[in-house]
Design a protein around this motif. Structure first.
Motif, PDB file in Angstrom:
ATOM      1  N   PHE A  36       5.595  22.385  -6.499  1.00 10.20           N
ATOM      2  CA  PHE A  36       4.939  21.285  -7.202  1.00 10.20           C
ATOM      3  C   PHE A  36       4.317  21.790  -8.509  1.00 10.20           C
ATOM      4  N   ASP A  37       3.697  22.979  -8.445  1.00 11.93           N
ATOM      5  CA  ASP A  37       3.073  23.554  -9.636  1.00 11.93           C
ATOM      6  C   ASP A  37       4.117  23.861 -10.712  1.00 11.93           C
ATOM      7  N   GLU A  38       5.261  24.399 -10.297  1.00 12.76           N
ATOM      8  CA  GLU A  38       6.321  24.726 -11.259  1.00 12.76           C
ATOM      9  C   GLU A  38       6.796  23.496 -12.012  1.00 12.76           C
ATOM     10  N   ASN A  39       6.735  22.339 -11.350  1.00 12.60           N
ATOM     11  CA  ASN A  39       7.187  21.093 -11.968  1.00 12.60           C
ATOM     12  C   ASN A  39       6.036  20.255 -12.509  1.00 12.60           C
ATOM     13  N   LYS A  40       4.818  20.828 -12.470  1.00 10.98           N
ATOM     14  CA  LYS A  40       3.611  20.216 -13.053  1.00 10.98           C
ATOM     15  C   LYS A  40       3.309  18.845 -12.449  1.00 10.98           C
ATOM     16  N   VAL A  41       3.402  18.769 -11.109  1.00 10.21           N
ATOM     17  CA  VAL A  41       3.115  17.525 -10.407  1.00 10.21           C
ATOM     18  C   VAL A  41       2.264  17.805  -9.171  1.00 10.21           C
ATOM     19  N   ASP A  42       1.674  16.748  -8.645  1.00 13.23           N
ATOM     20  CA  ASP A  42       0.985  16.800  -7.365  1.00 13.23           C
ATOM     21  C   ASP A  42       1.922  16.189  -6.322  1.00 13.23           C
ATOM     22  N   GLY A  43       1.601  16.342  -5.054  1.00 17.18           N
ATOM     23  CA  GLY A  43       2.436  15.716  -4.048  1.00 17.18           C
ATOM     24  C   GLY A  43       2.283  16.349  -2.684  1.00 17.18           C
ATOM     25  N   CYS A  44       3.182  15.988  -1.779  1.00 18.83           N
ATOM     26  CA  CYS A  44       3.145  16.551  -0.431  1.00 18.83           C
ATOM     27  C   CYS A  44       4.553  16.588   0.146  1.00 18.83           C
ATOM     28  N   PHE A  45       4.701  17.379   1.202  1.00 22.84           N
ATOM     29  CA  PHE A  45       5.990  17.515   1.881  1.00 22.84           C
ATOM     30  C   PHE A  45       5.736  17.652   3.371  1.00 22.84           C
ATOM     31  N   THR A  46       6.518  16.935   4.174  1.00 20.81           N
ATOM     32  CA  THR A  46       6.423  17.023   5.630  1.00 20.81           C
ATOM     33  C   THR A  46       7.821  17.137   6.207  1.00 20.81           C
ATOM     34  N   THR A  64      -0.943  11.254   4.858  1.00 20.05           N
ATOM     35  CA  THR A  64      -1.348  10.047   5.584  1.00 20.05           C
ATOM     36  C   THR A  64      -1.878   8.948   4.655  1.00 20.05           C
ATOM     37  N   MET A  65      -1.826   9.171   3.343  1.00 17.02           N
ATOM     38  CA  MET A  65      -2.206   8.132   2.382  1.00 17.02           C
ATOM     39  C   MET A  65      -1.005   7.236   2.099  1.00 17.02           C
ATOM     40  N   ARG A  66      -1.275   5.972   1.805  1.00 14.77           N
ATOM     41  CA  ARG A  66      -0.192   5.022   1.564  1.00 14.77           C
ATOM     42  C   ARG A  66       0.042   4.762   0.080  1.00 14.77           C
ATOM     43  N   PHE A  67       1.317   4.644  -0.275  1.00 14.52           N
ATOM     44  CA  PHE A  67       1.747   4.410  -1.645  1.00 14.52           C
ATOM     45  C   PHE A  67       2.870   3.375  -1.644  1.00 14.52           C
ATOM     46  N   LEU A  68       3.144   2.781  -2.811  1.00 15.68           N
ATOM     47  CA  LEU A  68       4.254   1.838  -2.875  1.00 15.68           C
ATOM     48  C   LEU A  68       5.545   2.558  -2.499  1.00 15.68           C
ATOM     49  N   PRO A  69       6.409   1.928  -1.706  1.00  9.61           N
ATOM     50  CA  PRO A  69       7.647   2.599  -1.280  1.00  9.61           C
ATOM     51  C   PRO A  69       8.705   2.677  -2.363  1.00  9.61           C
ATOM     52  N   LYS A 164       2.656  -0.987   0.920  1.00 10.63           N
ATOM     53  CA  LYS A 164       2.450   0.462   0.830  1.00 10.63           C
ATOM     54  C   LYS A 164       2.773   1.132   2.163  1.00 10.63           C
ATOM     55  N   ILE A 165       3.146   2.413   2.069  1.00 11.18           N
ATOM     56  CA  ILE A 165       3.490   3.180   3.264  1.00 11.18           C
ATOM     57  C   ILE A 165       3.171   4.654   3.010  1.00 11.18           C
ATOM     58  N   SER A 166       2.879   5.391   4.069  1.00 15.17           N
ATOM     59  CA  SER A 166       2.538   6.810   3.936  1.00 15.17           C
ATOM     60  C   SER A 166       3.775   7.687   4.148  1.00 15.17           C
ATOM     61  N   PRO A 167       3.751   8.923   3.636  1.00 12.43           N
ATOM     62  CA  PRO A 167       4.851   9.852   3.919  1.00 12.43           C
ATOM     63  C   PRO A 167       5.066  10.050   5.416  1.00 12.43           C
ATOM     64  N   ASP A 168       3.988  10.137   6.175  1.00  6.34           N
ATOM     65  CA  ASP A 168       4.087  10.298   7.625  1.00  6.34           C
ATOM     66  C   ASP A 168       4.820   9.112   8.259  1.00  6.34           C
ATOM     67  N   GLU A 169       4.527   7.902   7.797  1.00  2.76           N
ATOM     68  CA  GLU A 169       5.202   6.708   8.321  1.00  2.76           C
ATOM     69  C   GLU A 169       6.666   6.665   7.885  1.00  2.76           C
ATOM     70  N   GLN A 170       6.938   7.105   6.673  1.00  2.00           N
ATOM     71  CA  GLN A 170       8.319   7.164   6.198  1.00  2.00           C
ATOM     72  C   GLN A 170       9.152   8.101   7.072  1.00  2.00           C
ATOM     73  N   LEU A 171       8.578   9.260   7.402  1.00  2.00           N
ATOM     74  CA  LEU A 171       9.281  10.221   8.234  1.00  2.00           C
ATOM     75  C   LEU A 171       9.599   9.632   9.604  1.00  2.00           C
ATOM     76  N   GLY A 172       8.629   8.909  10.174  1.00  2.00           N
ATOM     77  CA  GLY A 172       8.852   8.272  11.470  1.00  2.00           C
ATOM     78  C   GLY A 172       9.969   7.247  11.422  1.00  2.00           C
TER      79      GLY A 172
END
Length: 272
Positions: A36-46, A64-69, A164-172
């Motif tokens: 993420f740092d190499e690409n100058k962005v924030d984010g998460c991965f699961t 576990t935070m929700r964002f627009l899909p 909105k949906i969270s990364p955790d919910e997307q994975l499920g």
């Protein structure tokens, strides 16, 4: 009566312990931050390994935070469209309306599988209009999809922060899709799984849906949600990218991050 209450209390405690143990099994891998740092962005991965039950997480706070899909909602839009007959099959064509749009691949007649691959917004807006708000709401509720809200237009609610949906919910969601565990016919789920395939070679099979939108703070939100299969074992993942840079090349950034992470975790060589 006292014995029954005591028994129920013990069962409740046992369930709590089981839940806690599964949460504690998640491995926090901060070494993934460099991508993420190499690409100058924030984010998460699961990532979830189906064979071992192992969960690998970078940046649990965002997981576990929700964002627009954004366009990852095309997974559900396609499932509902096929199940309700608004999409007959992957070869169903919706003709171009003649309106020139910035993405050149959208400016022509498209089949469902073509529209899915190029993430055509106009194609799936038309599908959503054909489905209708009441039917779409029924399926959002049935799937328990994120916030389940359609507070704006039926052809834009997944793009404008209504839903909105969270990364955790997307994975499920994608895990259930892979195993035919969603409340749709198997044919419906198979068509969507096939549309999600991005790479298929002798070493691995990579399937995902991308998404890119802007939140209320004008922050770019990027997604890749899906799975990678090696030696017939599926590993499910959700990648979220956040950036305030209006000029970000989101497609390149997402690809850089996902390939970097997958390679570090031992994928892409057919050895997993």
């Amino acid at each position: 009566m006292k014995r029954i209450l005591t028994f129920l209390f013990l069962i409740s405690c046992s369930l709590l312990l089981i839940t806690s143990c599964s949460v504690n099994r998640a491995k926090i891998d901060d070494s993934l931050k460099k991508y993420f740092d190499e690409n100058k962005v924030d984010g998460c991965f699961t990532m979830f390994s189906n064979s071992s039950g192992k969960v690998t997480v970078y940046n649990m706070r965002l997981d576990t935070m929700r964002f627009l899909p954004a366009s990852t909602f095309k997974i559900v839009n396609a499932l509902v469209g096929i199940e309700t007959g608004r999409i007959t099959d992957e070869k169903m064509i919706i003709k171009w309306d003649g309106v020139k749009r910035p993405v050149e691949e959208w400016n022509k007649d498209l089949t469902m599988e073509e529209a899915f691959k190029v993430s055509s917004v106009p194609y799936f807006q038309e599908v959503a209009r054909k489905i209708g708000k009441d039917t779409m709401q029924h399926w959002l509720d049935t799937l328990n999809y994120g916030t389940r809200k359609i507070t704006t237009q039926i052809d834009s609610f997944w793009l404008d922060n209504s839903l909105k949906i969270s990364p955790d919910e997307q994975l499920g969601l994608v895990k259930r899709l892979y195993f035919d565990q969603l409340p749709f016919q198997k044919r419906t789920q198979q068509i969507v799984r096939d549309a999600m395939v991005q790479e298929d070679n002798t070493l691995y099979k990579l399937s995902y849906k991308s998404g890119w939108g802007v939140d209320e703070q004008k922050t770019n939100i990027g997604w890749l949600v899906g799975w990678i299969e090696e030696n017939k074992h599926p590993y499910f993942f959700a990648l979220l990218v956040k950036s305030p840079d209006a000029n970000i090349d989101m497609q390149k950034v997402r690809e850089n991050i996902i390939k970097g992470i997958l390679k570090q975790l031992g994928f892409l060589e057919g050895k997993m």
